[in-house]
Scaffold this motif. Structure first.
Motif, PDB file in Angstrom:
ATOM      1  N   CYS A  19      15.545  21.379  65.787  1.00  0.00           N
ATOM      2  CA  CYS A  19      15.371  21.765  66.653  1.00  0.00           C
ATOM      3  C   CYS A  19      16.781  21.195  68.082  1.00  0.00           C
ATOM      4  CB  CYS A  19      14.711  21.469  68.171  1.00  0.00           C
ATOM      5  SG  CYS A  19      13.082  21.569  67.640  1.00  0.00           S
ATOM      6  N   SER A  20      18.178  19.928  66.661  1.00  0.00           N
ATOM      7  CA  SER A  20      19.566  19.923  67.129  1.00  0.00           C
ATOM      8  C   SER A  20      19.885  21.078  67.530  1.00  0.00           C
ATOM      9  CB  SER A  20      19.807  18.598  66.497  1.00  0.00           C
ATOM     10  OG  SER A  20      20.087  19.650  65.184  1.00  0.00           O
ATOM     11  N   LEU A  21      20.606  22.461  66.577  1.00  0.00           N
ATOM     12  CA  LEU A  21      20.868  23.570  66.712  1.00  0.00           C
ATOM     13  C   LEU A  21      20.587  24.458  67.869  1.00  0.00           C
ATOM     14  CD1 LEU A  21      21.443  24.542  63.161  1.00  0.00           C
ATOM     15  CD2 LEU A  21      23.503  23.595  64.490  1.00  0.00           C
ATOM     16  N   ASP A  22      19.010  24.448  67.592  1.00  0.00           N
ATOM     17  CA  ASP A  22      17.768  25.304  69.129  1.00  0.00           C
ATOM     18  C   ASP A  22      19.087  24.567  70.591  1.00  0.00           C
ATOM     19  OD1 ASP A  22      15.734  26.851  67.524  1.00  0.00           O
ATOM     20  OD2 ASP A  22      16.939  25.508  66.763  1.00  0.00           O
ATOM     21  N   ALA A  23      18.583  23.025  70.746  1.00  0.00           N
ATOM     22  CA  ALA A  23      18.792  22.182  71.938  1.00  0.00           C
ATOM     23  C   ALA A  23      20.535  22.780  72.271  1.00  0.00           C
ATOM     24  CB  ALA A  23      18.693  20.974  72.009  1.00  0.00           C
ATOM     25  N   THR A  24      21.427  22.864  71.465  1.00  0.00           N
ATOM     26  CA  THR A  24      22.630  23.004  71.377  1.00  0.00           C
ATOM     27  C   THR A  24      23.186  24.340  72.262  1.00  0.00           C
ATOM     28  OG1 THR A  24      23.600  21.718  69.372  1.00  0.00           O
ATOM     29  CG2 THR A  24      25.537  23.083  70.619  1.00  0.00           C
ATOM     30  N   ALA A  25      22.682  24.957  71.234  1.00  0.00           N
ATOM     31  CA  ALA A  25      22.274  26.615  71.963  1.00  0.00           C
ATOM     32  C   ALA A  25      22.345  26.967  73.196  1.00  0.00           C
ATOM     33  CB  ALA A  25      22.397  27.837  70.865  1.00  0.00           C
ATOM     34  N   SER A  26      20.870  26.537  73.411  1.00  0.00           N
ATOM     35  CA  SER A  26      20.414  26.706  75.406  1.00  0.00           C
ATOM     36  C   SER A  26      21.163  25.887  75.640  1.00  0.00           C
ATOM     37  CB  SER A  26      19.066  25.516  74.796  1.00  0.00           C
ATOM     38  OG  SER A  26      18.309  25.927  76.147  1.00  0.00           O
ATOM     39  N   LEU A  27      21.237  25.365  75.834  1.00  0.00           N
ATOM     40  CA  LEU A  27      22.928  23.981  76.690  1.00  0.00           C
ATOM     41  C   LEU A  27      24.079  24.550  76.803  1.00  0.00           C
ATOM     42  CD1 LEU A  27      23.112  21.811  78.732  1.00  0.00           C
ATOM     43  CD2 LEU A  27      24.384  20.604  76.968  1.00  0.00           C
ATOM     44  N   THR A  28      24.305  25.318  75.446  1.00  0.00           N
ATOM     45  CA  THR A  28      25.747  26.760  75.527  1.00  0.00           C
ATOM     46  C   THR A  28      25.668  27.614  76.594  1.00  0.00           C
ATOM     47  OG1 THR A  28      26.688  25.767  73.434  1.00  0.00           O
ATOM     48  CG2 THR A  28      27.282  27.720  74.774  1.00  0.00           C
ATOM     49  N   GLU A  29      24.513  28.575  76.782  1.00  0.00           N
ATOM     50  CA  GLU A  29      24.223  28.932  76.921  1.00  0.00           C
ATOM     51  C   GLU A  29      23.660  29.447  78.734  1.00  0.00           C
ATOM     52  OE1 GLU A  29      20.558  32.791  77.147  1.00  0.00           O
ATOM     53  OE2 GLU A  29      20.628  31.491  75.461  1.00  0.00           O
ATOM     54  N   LEU A  30      23.335  27.967  78.683  1.00  0.00           N
ATOM     55  CA  LEU A  30      23.156  27.654  80.348  1.00  0.00           C
ATOM     56  C   LEU A  30      24.285  27.291  81.057  1.00  0.00           C
ATOM     57  CD1 LEU A  30      19.866  26.007  79.883  1.00  0.00           C
ATOM     58  CD2 LEU A  30      19.797  27.437  81.595  1.00  0.00           C
ATOM     59  N   VAL A  31      25.377  26.283  80.602  1.00  0.00           N
ATOM     60  CA  VAL A  31      26.192  26.126  81.314  1.00  0.00           C
ATOM     61  C   VAL A  31      27.526  26.984  80.498  1.00  0.00           C
ATOM     62  CG1 VAL A  31      24.988  23.667  81.108  1.00  0.00           C
ATOM     63  CG2 VAL A  31      26.228  24.106  79.983  1.00  0.00           C
ATOM     64  N   PHE A  32      27.792  26.900  79.236  1.00  0.00           N
ATOM     65  CA  PHE A  32      29.591  27.717  79.671  1.00  0.00           C
ATOM     66  C   PHE A  32      29.484  28.391  80.242  1.00  0.00           C
ATOM     67  CE2 PHE A  32      32.251  29.636  76.347  1.00  0.00           C
ATOM     68  CZ  PHE A  32      32.998  28.572  75.885  1.00  0.00           C
ATOM     69  N   ASN A  33      30.818  27.893  80.709  1.00  0.00           N
ATOM     70  CA  ASN A  33      31.400  28.818  81.523  1.00  0.00           C
ATOM     71  C   ASN A  33      30.446  29.691  83.248  1.00  0.00           C
ATOM     72  OD1 ASN A  33      34.555  29.872  80.224  1.00  0.00           O
ATOM     73  ND2 ASN A  33      33.280  31.422  79.232  1.00  0.00           N
ATOM     74  N   GLN A  34      30.389  28.754  83.180  1.00  0.00           N
ATOM     75  CA  GLN A  34      29.210  29.003  84.610  1.00  0.00           C
ATOM     76  C   GLN A  34      29.872  27.207  85.333  1.00  0.00           C
ATOM     77  OE1 GLN A  34      26.908  31.256  85.553  1.00  0.00           O
ATOM     78  NE2 GLN A  34      27.604  32.020  83.736  1.00  0.00           N
ATOM     79  N   GLU A  35      29.558  27.927  86.627  1.00  0.00           N
ATOM     80  CA  GLU A  35      29.703  26.402  87.495  1.00  0.00           C
ATOM     81  C   GLU A  35      29.036  26.397  87.638  1.00  0.00           C
ATOM     82  OE1 GLU A  35      30.449  26.329  92.389  1.00  0.00           O
ATOM     83  OE2 GLU A  35      32.499  27.478  91.340  1.00  0.00           O
ATOM     84  N   VAL A  36      29.126  24.601  87.485  1.00  0.00           N
ATOM     85  CA  VAL A  36      27.584  23.430  87.754  1.00  0.00           C
ATOM     86  C   VAL A  36      27.568  22.782  88.876  1.00  0.00           C
ATOM     87  CG1 VAL A  36      27.653  23.942  84.993  1.00  0.00           C
ATOM     88  CG2 VAL A  36      28.228  21.881  85.967  1.00  0.00           C
ATOM     89  N   MET A  37      26.463  22.102  89.746  1.00  0.00           N
ATOM     90  CA  MET A  37      26.236  21.744  90.153  1.00  0.00           C
ATOM     91  C   MET A  37      25.913  20.126  89.365  1.00  0.00           C
ATOM     92  SD  MET A  37      23.964  20.473  93.679  1.00  0.00           S
ATOM     93  CE  MET A  37      22.569  20.323  92.371  1.00  0.00           C
ATOM     94  N   LEU A  38      26.628  19.344  90.116  1.00  0.00           N
ATOM     95  CA  LEU A  38      26.191  17.388  88.970  1.00  0.00           C
ATOM     96  C   LEU A  38      25.610  16.647  89.800  1.00  0.00           C
ATOM     97  CD1 LEU A  38      29.370  16.820  86.261  1.00  0.00           C
ATOM     98  CD2 LEU A  38      26.888  18.014  86.331  1.00  0.00           C
ATOM     99  N   GLN A  39      24.569  16.120  89.870  1.00  0.00           N
ATOM    100  CA  GLN A  39      23.791  15.638  90.832  1.00  0.00           C
ATOM    101  C   GLN A  39      23.424  13.987  90.448  1.00  0.00           C
ATOM    102  OE1 GLN A  39      20.331  16.309  91.308  1.00  0.00           O
ATOM    103  NE2 GLN A  39      19.539  14.781  93.461  1.00  0.00           N
TER     104      GLN A  39
END
Length: 217
Positions: A19-39
């Motif tokens: 699932c390493s590739l799946d995890a990377t793809a999912s994280l990329t989809e969620l945050v790439f080129n997005q403005e994020v808040m870090l807590q």
């Protein structure tokens, strides 16, 4: 700014693991080129200089999303606990749903843990063969060569060499001579955390044959 962020409360598979590739793809989809808040939580950075953070994209809690998708497990990385209950609930739901990291092996009914001595007497690192797991096997002629045993950090991993599971067999953390029913990990440091950990046993397809969790309050 080039900073590295280590997502708190979770542990995702390393490169090449299930699932390493799946995890990377999912994280990329969620945050790439997005403005994020870090807590942040109790600790700001880890030993590698990575910022320890919960990550949000609008209303999406990225850390929790990865766990609910079965692309990461709940993992108390640095004593952080603000969302511990939510992470545990998401992990249980992902497990029941047979998601990526939790896909059951065809041998999932074969092996159970009959005794888990995760806390050796005294200093665990000086008493490694008193840290052990006793397994029971109910399947005849079960060849577990190439299977992998690991803890929830995934940094501790034991790969079974040529081995046919007996009705009962034991894996000791320390060194010794392997027999038909006793195996030695060969570690120089303890494997299992005394305050809580998870055991994962995966078959050659990296499907989950057994998981055993304990938590000491």
């Amino acid at each position: 700014d080039g900073s590295k962020v280590r997502l708190l409360g979770i542990n995702a598979p390393e490169t090449g693991e299930r699932c390493s590739l799946d995890a990377t793809a999912s994280l990329t989809e969620l945050v790439f080129n997005q403005e994020v808040m870090l807590q942040s939580d109790k600790e700001d950075v880890d030993a590698y200089g990575r910022k320890l953070r919960y990550v949000w994209v609008n209303e999406t809690f990225v850390n929790l999303k990865l766990v609910s998708q079965g692309h990461a497990i709940a993992y108390d990385y640095a004593g952080d606990g603000e969302y511990a209950i939510a992470f545990e609930a998401a992990e249980q739901a992902a497990h029941l749903a047979d998601t990526c990291l939790w896909k059951a092996s065809e041998f999932s009914d074969c092996i159970t843990v009959s005794e888990f001595n995760y806390d050796a007497e005294g200093n665990d690192n000086e008493n490694l063969n008193e840290e052990y797991v006793i397994f029971e096997n109910s399947c005849d002629d079960l060849d577990i060569t190439g299977w992998a045993l690991s803890d929830e950090s995934a940094s501790n991993r034991y790969i079974f060499s040529t081995f046919v599971a007996q009705e009962e067999f034991t894996i000791y953390s320390g060194k010794g001579d392997n027999t038909a029913s006793k195996l030695y990990w060969g570690r120089t440091q303890a494997v299992w955390n005394n305050d809580g950990d998870t055991l994962f046993l995966r078959d050659t397809n990296k499907d989950l044959a057994l998981t055993e969790n304990y938590k000491v309050e």
